[in-house]
Design an enzyme around this catalytic site. Structure first.
Site, short mmCIF file in Angstrom:
data_model
loop_
_atom_site.label_atom_id
_atom_site.label_comp_id
_atom_site.label_asym_id
_atom_site.label_seq_id
_atom_site.Cartn_x
_atom_site.Cartn_y
_atom_site.Cartn_z
N ASP A 24 1.05 -1.21 -0.04
CA ASP A 24 -0.11 0.07 0.00
C ASP A 24 1.19 0.99 0.01
O ASP A 24 1.80 1.61 0.97
CB ASP A 24 -0.71 0.28 1.52
CG ASP A 24 -1.62 1.12 1.51
OD1 ASP A 24 -2.28 1.57 0.66
OD2 ASP A 24 -2.04 1.51 2.44
N ASP A 28 -4.32 3.94 2.74
CA ASP A 28 -5.30 3.66 2.71
C ASP A 28 -5.92 2.35 2.77
O ASP A 28 -7.27 1.73 3.39
CB ASP A 28 -6.35 4.51 1.15
CG ASP A 28 -6.06 3.29 -0.18
OD1 ASP A 28 -5.25 2.52 0.13
OD2 ASP A 28 -6.75 3.68 -0.97
N ASP A 203 -8.47 -14.50 -17.68
CA ASP A 203 -9.88 -15.04 -16.99
C ASP A 203 -10.91 -15.30 -17.29
O ASP A 203 -11.13 -15.23 -18.71
CB ASP A 203 -10.48 -13.49 -15.72
CG ASP A 203 -11.26 -14.42 -14.44
OD1 ASP A 203 -10.81 -14.26 -13.85
OD2 ASP A 203 -12.67 -14.07 -14.95
N GLU A 268 -6.71 -18.44 -17.75
CA GLU A 268 -7.35 -19.28 -16.92
C GLU A 268 -8.10 -20.70 -16.73
O GLU A 268 -9.37 -20.24 -17.28
CB GLU A 268 -7.81 -18.65 -16.09
CG GLU A 268 -8.04 -18.81 -14.35
CD GLU A 268 -9.36 -18.49 -14.08
OE1 GLU A 268 -9.82 -19.03 -12.67
OE2 GLU A 268 -9.77 -18.12 -14.62
C1 NOJ Z 1 -11.10 -15.93 -12.10
C2 NOJ Z 1 -10.62 -15.10 -11.06
O1 NOJ Z 1 -9.79 -15.73 -10.28
C3 NOJ Z 1 -11.23 -14.85 -9.87
O2 NOJ Z 1 -11.16 -14.17 -8.80
C4 NOJ Z 1 -12.66 -14.29 -9.75
O3 NOJ Z 1 -13.50 -14.59 -8.70
C5 NOJ Z 1 -13.71 -15.05 -10.66
N1 NOJ Z 1 -12.35 -15.96 -11.63
C6 NOJ Z 1 -14.52 -14.38 -12.12
O4 NOJ Z 1 -14.02 -13.48 -12.44
#
Ligand code: NOJ
Length: 548
Positions: A24, A28, A203, A268
């Site tokens: 940080d 904050d 993602d 991912e």
């Molecule tokens: C995978 C991400 O790593 C996770 O943190 C997130 O909640 C979900 N995808 C939805 O975006």
């Protein structure tokens, strides 16, 4: 494979920065770009080569940034676009590459696209999302469920239609069958690549395309009251909502863009069955993603036969394209999962030795290098919507998301402010500054391991020869003149080396340096790397200066 065909990421180890919890800079209580930039020299000292930064875009933070309200901005909580540019420039100066998190499966419900889509059914943006009439007789259009609990559909009173969200209702799924949306994302990629990012972590890469007929998913098991969202999700075969073949065309398109910038696409691909054949369909040397995270190592029990299946199957399916990790911001930290305390830490380090030596791209999650365990965050301090919605701490991900401990003190050096967003306190011995000062610390062991992984060219290319078999408690393999062995059993075990002289280059349990011939007895657990010593008499001796 000749060195010439290696890409820059083949030599590197990645590091996940969960930006809210890293450092940080403005007091904050939430991590930000100025804080991260200040700590980049630590990452360079540690020896990582790629830094993946989790979402920092403007967001209402319903899912802590994985709900994006503007794909080309920086949320003021994390700083400004100038702070972002400074961070990238400083990283590059230190020789670090930067991946940012692209969140294309869904946006925030506060994104102007969704706002337009919701407020006006005739808006051209309506088609950016999945809107459907209720089922005949009423109720959601099909039986799809959200990862985070409940139906995947939310009813909109005004238009009398439902919209789809595989995560929170505040995270409406984008419609990747809409060509205009596809073009919007071309621009998003180019925007960040022009700002010199080195690639993207994508993602939910397996979720973008849906079967547009939206049939019910087959139900495999009955759901029961009290099941976690994860368990309910697992009761269905995700035949129509996830892992559709159409995803490939999106990645083909993005690959063409990425190649123009020599950028890395890392997906991912979190398929619940951890089926490596299915994950491998996303990666390709030519026209898919470059790498995909393979999550089985985070779920495989510490048991040799289970580990054998995980790794043999994965490497048979994708001999060099997977990305490995022992922890993440979504899963329990490895030392907690693998038994806790010293046992959990020993297993995690031994495990890392193997993951760093396998073909593919290994990643650390911030704090792995300190041997951190999850923090038991009390329910009233929990922040993860999954825990809060379901009033069950076991469902939440806060325990692995608590702030990075930098130095002894009440907030462990994470913030100068009065409060951090999740509890920051840690034991002094868990902090970076204390471990940096102790040569034998877990931090120094990881640093040594990272250095070896970078130096050993054997570990950068394709190919591996198994030295033990599925019935052994030792997982042993050879890559060129480097041998790796992991004893995943409960008792010490002898590991037979290939002929020749070997030097112990790294052990998770004992000092390195010993010369070894024929066999080594591995502790339980223990992970080792051994390097072949050139034989003076056999003509195998290398010319001076040649690499080992
Ligand atoms: C995978 C991400 O790593 C996770 O943190 C997130 O909640 C979900 N995808 C939805 O975006």
């Amino acid at each position: 494979m000749a060195d010439g065909s290696l890409r820059w990421w083949d030599r590197e180890v990645g590091y996940e920065v969960y930006i809210r919890s890293f450092a940080d800079g403005d007091g904050d209580g939430v991590g930000d770009f100025p804080g991260l930039t200040e700590k980049l020299d630590y990452l360079a000292w540690l020896g990582v080569g790629i830094v993946w930064i989790t979402p920092f875009y403007p967001s209402p933070m319903c899912d802590f940034g994985y709900d994006v309200a503007d794909y080309t901005g920086v949320d003021p909580l994390f700083g400004t676009l100038d702070d972002f540019d400074d961070c990238i420039a400083q990283a590059h100066q230190l020789g670090l590459r930067v991946l940012i998190d692209l969140v294309p499966n869904h946006s925030s419900d506060r994104h102007p696209w969704f706002q337009a889509s919701r407020s006006d059914p005739d808006s051209p943006k309506r088609g950016y999302y999945h809107w459907r009439d209720p089922a005949v007789g009423g109720g959601p259009p099909n039986n799809w469920v959200s990862h985070f609990g409940g139906s995947a559909w939310t009813f909109d009173e005004a238009s009398q239609q439902y919209y789809l969200h595989l995560f929170l209702p505040e995270q409406p799924d984008l419609n990747w069958s809409n060509p205009n949306l596809v073009r919007e994302f071309d621009d998003v990629l180019a925007f960040w690549l022009d700002r010199e990012v080195d690639g993207f972590r994508i993602d939910v890469a397996h979720g973008l395309v849906k079967n547009m007929l939206m049939p019910d998913n087959p139900q495999r098991f009955a759901t029961a009251p009290g099941m976690s969202p994860r368990q309910v999700f697992g009761c269905y075969e995700h035949r129509y909502d996830l892992d559709q073949s159409g995803n490939a065309s999106i990645y083909r398109r993005w690959r063409a863009i990425a190649e123009r910038y020599d950028a890395l696409l890392l997906g991912e691909v979190y398929l619940r069955e951890n089926n490596p054949d299915r994950v491998s369909r996303y990666v390709s040397a030519q026209d898919g993603l470059h790498r995909a995270f393979y999550f089985a190592p985070m779920h495989t029990p510490w048991e040799p036969s289970a580990m054998w299946s995980t790794f043999r199957d994965a490497l048979d399916a994708a001999p060099r394209d997977l990305s490995w990790a022992i922890s993440s911001h979504d899963d329990p930290r490895a030392p907690s999962r693998l038994g806790g305390g010293e046992m959990g830490q020993s297993r995690s380090l031994a495990y890392s030795v193997m993951l760093f030596a396998l073909p593919g791209l290994p990643f650390l999650y911030q704090g792995d290098e300190l041997g951190l365990e999850d923090v038991d965050v009390p329910l009233d301090q929990r922040r993860d919507p999954v825990a809060i919605r379901n009033q069950n701490p076991a469902d939440g991900r806060d325990g692995c998301r608590t702030p990075m401990p930098w130095s002894p003190g009440p907030a462990a050096g994470f913030t100068d402010g009065a409060e951090s967003w999740l509890p920051a306190a840690r034991e002094d011995g868990e902090t970076v500054s204390v471990q940096r000062g102790e040569q034998g610390s877990i931090l120094h062991k990881y640093r040594k391991l990272l250095a070896l992984r970078r130096e050993r060219h054997d570990l950068h290319a394709e190919g591996l020869e198994w030295l033990t078999g599925r019935t052994s408690s030792v997982i042993g393999f050879r890559r060129g003149d480097t041998v790796c062995a992991l004893n995943a059993g409960d008792v010490p075990a002898e590991f037979q080396l290939p002929p020749g002289q070997w030097r112990l280059a790294f052990s998770s349990r004992r000092p390195a340096g010993a010369a070894i011939t024929s066999a080594i007895v591995l502790d339980a657990p223990e992970g080792v790397l051994l390097i072949r010593v050139p034989d003076a008499d056999s003509g195998l001796r290398r010319p001076p200066g040649a690499r080992l």
